[in-house]
Motif scaffolding. Sequence first.
Motif, PDB file in Angstrom:
ATOM      1  N   GLU A  28       0.924  -1.218  -0.014  1.00 54.43           N
ATOM      2  CA  GLU A  28      -0.092   0.043  -0.194  1.00 54.43           C
ATOM      3  C   GLU A  28       0.784   1.220  -0.029  1.00 54.43           C
ATOM      4  N   GLY A  29       0.547   2.053  -0.870  1.00 55.88           N
ATOM      5  CA  GLY A  29       1.352   3.273  -1.109  1.00 55.88           C
ATOM      6  C   GLY A  29       1.285   4.223   0.253  1.00 55.88           C
ATOM      7  N   ARG A  30       0.051   4.262   0.817  1.00 59.09           N
ATOM      8  CA  ARG A  30      -0.041   5.303   1.949  1.00 59.09           C
ATOM      9  C   ARG A  30       0.258   4.640   3.102  1.00 59.09           C
ATOM     10  N   THR A  61     -12.292   3.267   1.751  1.00 59.24           N
ATOM     11  CA  THR A  61     -12.857   3.114   3.063  1.00 59.24           C
ATOM     12  C   THR A  61     -12.202   3.592   4.237  1.00 59.24           C
ATOM     13  N   ARG A  62     -11.471   4.883   3.956  1.00 55.87           N
ATOM     14  CA  ARG A  62     -10.913   5.251   5.266  1.00 55.87           C
ATOM     15  C   ARG A  62     -11.792   6.388   6.047  1.00 55.87           C
ATOM     16  N   THR A  63     -11.238   6.387   7.327  1.00 58.85           N
ATOM     17  CA  THR A  63     -12.272   7.487   8.050  1.00 58.85           C
ATOM     18  C   THR A  63     -11.048   8.142   8.849  1.00 58.85           C
ATOM     19  N   CYS A 112     -14.034   8.770   1.960  1.00 62.78           N
ATOM     20  CA  CYS A 112     -14.876   8.383   0.766  1.00 62.78           C
ATOM     21  C   CYS A 112     -16.017   7.664   0.863  1.00 62.78           C
ATOM     22  N   SER A 113     -16.110   6.387   0.955  1.00 58.95           N
ATOM     23  CA  SER A 113     -17.166   5.630   1.024  1.00 58.95           C
ATOM     24  C   SER A 113     -17.904   5.770   2.345  1.00 58.95           C
ATOM     25  N   ALA A 114     -19.346   5.613   2.492  1.00 60.09           N
ATOM     26  CA  ALA A 114     -20.051   6.048   3.590  1.00 60.09           C
ATOM     27  C   ALA A 114     -20.846   4.919   4.013  1.00 60.09           C
ATOM     28  N   ILE A 115     -21.969   4.503   2.893  1.00 58.82           N
ATOM     29  CA  ILE A 115     -23.167   3.870   2.913  1.00 58.82           C
ATOM     30  C   ILE A 115     -22.796   2.519   2.377  1.00 58.82           C
ATOM     31  N   HIS A 116     -23.255   1.365   2.972  1.00 59.15           N
ATOM     32  CA  HIS A 116     -22.805   0.054   2.553  1.00 59.15           C
ATOM     33  C   HIS A 116     -23.685  -0.954   2.046  1.00 59.15           C
ATOM     34  N   PRO A 117     -24.725  -0.735   1.292  1.00 63.00           N
ATOM     35  CA  PRO A 117     -25.679  -1.810   0.813  1.00 63.00           C
ATOM     36  C   PRO A 117     -24.557  -2.796   0.006  1.00 63.00           C
ATOM     37  N   LEU A 159       5.075   3.388  -2.087  1.00 59.72           N
ATOM     38  CA  LEU A 159       4.332   3.728  -3.280  1.00 59.72           C
ATOM     39  C   LEU A 159       4.879   3.038  -4.507  1.00 59.72           C
ATOM     40  N   ILE A 160       4.193   2.081  -5.294  1.00 53.54           N
ATOM     41  CA  ILE A 160       4.890   1.487  -6.392  1.00 53.54           C
ATOM     42  C   ILE A 160       4.793   2.498  -7.708  1.00 53.54           C
ATOM     43  N   THR A 161       6.234   2.588  -8.156  1.00 56.93           N
ATOM     44  CA  THR A 161       6.056   3.436  -9.427  1.00 56.93           C
ATOM     45  C   THR A 161       6.657   2.577 -10.636  1.00 56.93           C
ATOM     46  N   LEU A 220      -3.084  -5.980  -9.585  1.00 54.34           N
ATOM     47  CA  LEU A 220      -2.938  -4.532  -9.481  1.00 54.34           C
ATOM     48  C   LEU A 220      -4.301  -4.041  -9.170  1.00 54.34           C
ATOM     49  N   ASP A 221      -4.543  -3.367  -7.961  1.00 54.09           N
ATOM     50  CA  ASP A 221      -5.597  -2.582  -7.704  1.00 54.09           C
ATOM     51  C   ASP A 221      -5.538  -0.996  -8.127  1.00 54.09           C
ATOM     52  N   LEU A 222      -5.384  -0.920  -9.422  1.00 57.75           N
ATOM     53  CA  LEU A 222      -4.999   0.488  -9.930  1.00 57.75           C
ATOM     54  C   LEU A 222      -5.946   0.842 -11.176  1.00 57.75           C
ATOM     55  N   PHE A 247     -17.380  16.082  -6.068  1.00 56.63           N
ATOM     56  CA  PHE A 247     -17.029  17.413  -5.326  1.00 56.63           C
ATOM     57  C   PHE A 247     -17.752  17.089  -3.875  1.00 56.63           C
ATOM     58  N   LYS A 248     -16.949  17.146  -2.884  1.00 53.50           N
ATOM     59  CA  LYS A 248     -17.345  16.506  -1.670  1.00 53.50           C
ATOM     60  C   LYS A 248     -17.034  17.678  -0.697  1.00 53.50           C
ATOM     61  N   VAL A 249     -17.953  17.683   0.452  1.00 52.97           N
ATOM     62  CA  VAL A 249     -17.633  18.636   1.395  1.00 52.97           C
ATOM     63  C   VAL A 249     -18.078  17.514   2.712  1.00 52.97           C
ATOM     64  N   TRP A 263      -8.063  17.235  -5.553  1.00 52.21           N
ATOM     65  CA  TRP A 263      -7.887  16.685  -4.246  1.00 52.21           C
ATOM     66  C   TRP A 263      -8.275  15.281  -3.992  1.00 52.21           C
ATOM     67  N   PHE A 264      -9.126  14.547  -4.868  1.00 58.92           N
ATOM     68  CA  PHE A 264      -9.523  13.256  -4.746  1.00 58.92           C
ATOM     69  C   PHE A 264      -8.071  12.530  -5.727  1.00 58.92           C
ATOM     70  N   GLU A 265      -7.755  13.239  -6.759  1.00 59.27           N
ATOM     71  CA  GLU A 265      -6.587  12.526  -7.554  1.00 59.27           C
ATOM     72  C   GLU A 265      -5.326  12.370  -6.702  1.00 59.27           C
ATOM     73  N   GLY A 280     -17.452  -3.231 -11.079  1.00 60.75           N
ATOM     74  CA  GLY A 280     -17.201  -1.743 -11.223  1.00 60.75           C
ATOM     75  C   GLY A 280     -17.001  -1.481  -9.621  1.00 60.75           C
ATOM     76  N   ALA A 281     -17.159   0.040  -9.468  1.00 58.64           N
ATOM     77  CA  ALA A 281     -17.013   0.639  -8.204  1.00 58.64           C
ATOM     78  C   ALA A 281     -17.973   0.194  -6.985  1.00 58.64           C
ATOM     79  N   GLY A 282     -17.514   0.698  -5.795  1.00 55.55           N
ATOM     80  CA  GLY A 282     -18.411   0.213  -4.732  1.00 55.55           C
ATOM     81  C   GLY A 282     -17.644  -0.594  -3.651  1.00 55.55           C
ATOM     82  N   VAL A 283     -17.976  -0.757  -2.732  1.00 56.40           N
ATOM     83  CA  VAL A 283     -17.510  -1.372  -1.643  1.00 56.40           C
ATOM     84  C   VAL A 283     -17.858  -2.841  -1.554  1.00 56.40           C
ATOM     85  N   HIS A 284     -17.629  -3.730  -2.407  1.00 56.83           N
ATOM     86  CA  HIS A 284     -18.236  -5.011  -2.503  1.00 56.83           C
ATOM     87  C   HIS A 284     -17.166  -6.246  -2.347  1.00 56.83           C
TER      88      HIS A 284
HETATM   89  C1  LIG Z   1     -16.299  10.316  -2.154  1.00 57.86           C
HETATM   90  C2  LIG Z   1     -16.530   8.797  -2.455  1.00 57.86           C
HETATM   91  C3  LIG Z   1     -17.442   8.313  -2.072  1.00 57.86           C
HETATM   92  C4  LIG Z   1     -17.989   7.066  -2.241  1.00 57.86           C
HETATM   93  N1  LIG Z   1     -19.152   6.436  -1.661  1.00 57.86           N
HETATM   94  C5  LIG Z   1     -19.338   5.095  -1.634  1.00 57.86           C
HETATM   95  C6  LIG Z   1     -20.320   4.666  -0.690  1.00 57.86           C
HETATM   96  O1  LIG Z   1     -20.914   5.356  -0.083  1.00 57.86           O
HETATM   97  N2  LIG Z   1     -20.453   3.014  -0.842  1.00 57.86           N
HETATM   98  C7  LIG Z   1     -19.622   2.456  -1.651  1.00 57.86           C
HETATM   99  O2  LIG Z   1     -20.156   1.139  -1.676  1.00 57.86           O
HETATM  100  N3  LIG Z   1     -18.610   2.821  -2.307  1.00 57.86           N
HETATM  101  C8  LIG Z   1     -18.523   4.160  -2.611  1.00 57.86           C
HETATM  102  N4  LIG Z   1     -17.519   4.679  -3.187  1.00 57.86           N
HETATM  103  C9  LIG Z   1     -16.505   3.906  -4.000  1.00 57.86           C
HETATM  104  C10 LIG Z   1     -15.532   2.875  -3.028  1.00 57.86           C
HETATM  105  O3  LIG Z   1     -14.880   3.661  -2.154  1.00 57.86           O
HETATM  106  C11 LIG Z   1     -14.637   2.396  -4.111  1.00 57.86           C
HETATM  107  O4  LIG Z   1     -15.272   1.889  -5.285  1.00 57.86           O
HETATM  108  C12 LIG Z   1     -13.805   1.253  -3.572  1.00 57.86           C
HETATM  109  O5  LIG Z   1     -13.085   1.706  -2.335  1.00 57.86           O
HETATM  110  C13 LIG Z   1     -12.671   0.707  -4.556  1.00 57.86           C
HETATM  111  O6  LIG Z   1     -12.158  -0.261  -3.753  1.00 57.86           O
HETATM  112  P1  LIG Z   1     -10.530  -0.672  -4.340  1.00 57.86           P
HETATM  113  O7  LIG Z   1     -10.026  -1.438  -3.067  1.00 57.86           O
HETATM  114  O8  LIG Z   1     -10.502  -1.271  -5.467  1.00 57.86           O
HETATM  115  O9  LIG Z   1      -9.812   0.868  -4.454  1.00 57.86           O
HETATM  116  P2  LIG Z   1      -9.110   1.728  -3.412  1.00 57.86           P
HETATM  117  O10 LIG Z   1     -10.097   1.673  -2.538  1.00 57.86           O
HETATM  118  O11 LIG Z   1      -8.952   2.962  -4.396  1.00 57.86           O
HETATM  119  O12 LIG Z   1      -7.842   1.077  -2.879  1.00 57.86           O
HETATM  120  C14 LIG Z   1      -6.621   1.129  -3.727  1.00 57.86           C
HETATM  121  C15 LIG Z   1      -5.349   1.475  -2.521  1.00 57.86           C
HETATM  122  O13 LIG Z   1      -4.138   1.417  -3.666  1.00 57.86           O
HETATM  123  C16 LIG Z   1      -3.384   2.313  -3.317  1.00 57.86           C
HETATM  124  N5  LIG Z   1      -2.388   2.611  -4.295  1.00 57.86           N
HETATM  125  C17 LIG Z   1      -2.648   3.382  -5.547  1.00 57.86           C
HETATM  126  N6  LIG Z   1      -1.971   3.534  -6.151  1.00 57.86           N
HETATM  127  C18 LIG Z   1      -0.572   2.951  -5.662  1.00 57.86           C
HETATM  128  C19 LIG Z   1       0.752   2.750  -5.953  1.00 57.86           C
HETATM  129  N7  LIG Z   1       0.971   2.935  -7.030  1.00 57.86           N
HETATM  130  N8  LIG Z   1       1.264   1.885  -5.151  1.00 57.86           N
HETATM  131  C20 LIG Z   1       1.014   1.521  -3.972  1.00 57.86           C
HETATM  132  N9  LIG Z   1      -0.516   1.708  -3.681  1.00 57.86           N
HETATM  133  C21 LIG Z   1      -1.412   2.336  -4.477  1.00 57.86           C
HETATM  134  C22 LIG Z   1      -4.270   3.629  -2.993  1.00 57.86           C
HETATM  135  O14 LIG Z   1      -3.772   4.425  -1.761  1.00 57.86           O
HETATM  136  C23 LIG Z   1      -5.683   2.863  -2.153  1.00 57.86           C
HETATM  137  O15 LIG Z   1      -5.204   2.372  -0.729  1.00 57.86           O
HETATM  138  C24 LIG Z   1     -16.929   6.117  -2.778  1.00 57.86           C
HETATM  139  C25 LIG Z   1     -15.825   6.421  -3.153  1.00 57.86           C
HETATM  140  C26 LIG Z   1     -15.536   7.971  -3.103  1.00 57.86           C
HETATM  141  C27 LIG Z   1     -14.126   8.592  -3.258  1.00 57.86           C
END
Ligand SMILES: Cc1cc2nc3c(=O)[nH]c(=O)nc-3n(C[C@H](O)[C@H](O)[C@H](O)COP(=O)(O)OP(=O)(O)OC[C@H]3O[C@@H](n4cnc5c(N)ncnc54)[C@H](O)[C@@H]3O)c2cc1C
Length: 459
Positions: free
Chosen positions: A18-20, A27-29, A42-47, A226-228, A241-243, A274-276, A387-389, A438-442
């Motif tokens: 993990e890079g961070r 799913t960080r808090t 990022c994610s908050a609600i988890h159906p 961080l992997i480059t 690769l989770d990228l 765009f999140k607040v 900010w997100f990028e 696709g996207a979502g915490v599943h």
């Molecule tokens: C604002 C926001 C709201 C959301 N709301 C919801 C929600 O309510 N419910 C829901 O189900 N989903 C939600 N999502 C989507 C959900 O968070 C993502 O789809 C999900 O977390 C993707 O999981 P992942 O493990 O594939 O990727 P990520 O969670 O992005 O994990 C990838 C990890 O890889 C690390 N990484 C990236 N590049 C490198 C590198 N080069 N070297 C080493 N490490 C690296 C990152 O730091 C990260 O920790 C939301 C996302 C955002 C941003």
Amino acid sequence: MSAAVTLAAAGRSVLVVEGRDTVGGGTRTAELTLPGFRHDVCSAIHPLAAGSPYLSQLPLERYGLRWLQPELPLAHPLDGGRAGVLHRSVDETADGLGADAKAYRRWVGSIAERWDDLAPMVTGSLVKVPRHPLVLTRFGLPALVPASRAGRTWFSTDEAQALFAGCAAHAFLPLDHLLTTSFALVLLAAGHAVGWPVAAGGSQAIADALAAHLTELGGEIRTGELITSLAQLPPSRAVLLDLAPRQVADLAGDRLSERYRARLRQFSPGPAAFKVDYALSGPVPWTNVACRRAGTVHAGGTADEVAAGEAAIGAGRPPERPYVLVAQQSLVDPSRAPAGQHTLWAYCHVPNGSTFDMTERIEAQIERFAPGFRDLVLARHVAGPAWFESYNPSYVGGDIAGGAHRGLQLVFRPTISVRPYHTPDPTLFLCSASTPPGAGVHGMCGHHAANAALASVLA
Ligand SMILES: Cc1cc2nc3c(=O)[nH]c(=O)nc-3n(C[C@H](O)[C@H](O)[C@H](O)COP(=O)(O)OP(=O)(O)OC[C@H]3O[C@@H](n4cnc5c(N)ncnc54)[C@H](O)[C@@H]3O)c2cc1C
């Protein structure tokens, strides 16, 4: 993390890099505003997590994960104190929709009943042959229809149309696009089947539970690396690769052909977020009382307004009156804020890479349905696309959904292939939200990718 757990549970030796400095990704808090206010970054609600065929069968509660169900999963306020309300029960939801009760039971109730059959299909690779063709017919054919048409044809009340449009808008697409209805049907049905819960203590608890489970299975986690280039990784039989596809193309170098890397670079990002996040001195004073009991509120006005906002984004303009997704975790989880005070999580969609500050427009929408909201704000944390990028390079241009859902890209991610988790290098796999489903915490992208590796190079 789910890929790592799948591989470790199958007896393989696993290293997560993990890079961070902490695990968690989406799913960080964190205390983004003031001390004692814990915000889901990022994610908050988890159906999707609670209803995930993979995550739901892991023993994550043993490692501290606890789902908290708000009294109501969702409310969608309208002017004049009205609202479309999603209850856990299909009957209560339908009864609250007046003239649309029968239509709601027909279109959503019938799908919610078959959630256990549907969930594996919609969280699988959509190119697979369905195991329950009848369910897929009941869901799949209506799901194809653009949500703007389905909402108008199936429902007649403002409340039902708005409730439906707000769920469809999770697609990050103009609502006249094919398949937008699928997002509404899945999210509404999940609300009945598994609820729209939050994680006690914050979404971080999901990642922490997965990390603890992985460690107990013998997996290793290294943070702050961080992997480059793939050359930084130790020798292994497989790399997942989770990228984002673009990062994969950059990292892989000549382990992948120039032709395949070009295809990855063609993958288009979707709109951005765009999140607040707010620290509040009290609960949001929504005019509609159901909104005060709901974990999620879609503050976007009528179905036509939601559609107009998403259409503006499709045309490259930030919406005047955005559709704002609001989460009120502290209503059900007192650990999120000091006693009597609250957190609020709110975001809207904007064009990819937009630099327009939406804070005022987001607050105007909340204030519209909750007069007096602004007086409660103690502090705010603003996060736009840039900010997100910078927070996570996978959020290309602020796209939090792992790529645009337009056209074939919704189903065939990241390239047109029936083996989406494989690359031309048999030891290199893709497992991010840019793969199906696709996207979502599943956890399903990782789980499927791990199974692809187990069935091939790790067999
Ligand atoms: C604002 C926001 C709201 C959301 N709301 C919801 C929600 O309510 N419910 C829901 O189900 N989903 C939600 N999502 C989507 C959900 O968070 C993502 O789809 C999900 O977390 C993707 O999981 P992942 O493990 O594939 O990727 P990520 O969670 O992005 O994990 C990838 C990890 O890889 C690390 N990484 C990236 N590049 C490198 C590198 N080069 N070297 C080493 N490490 C690296 C990152 O730091 C990260 O920790 C939301 C996302 C955002 C941003």
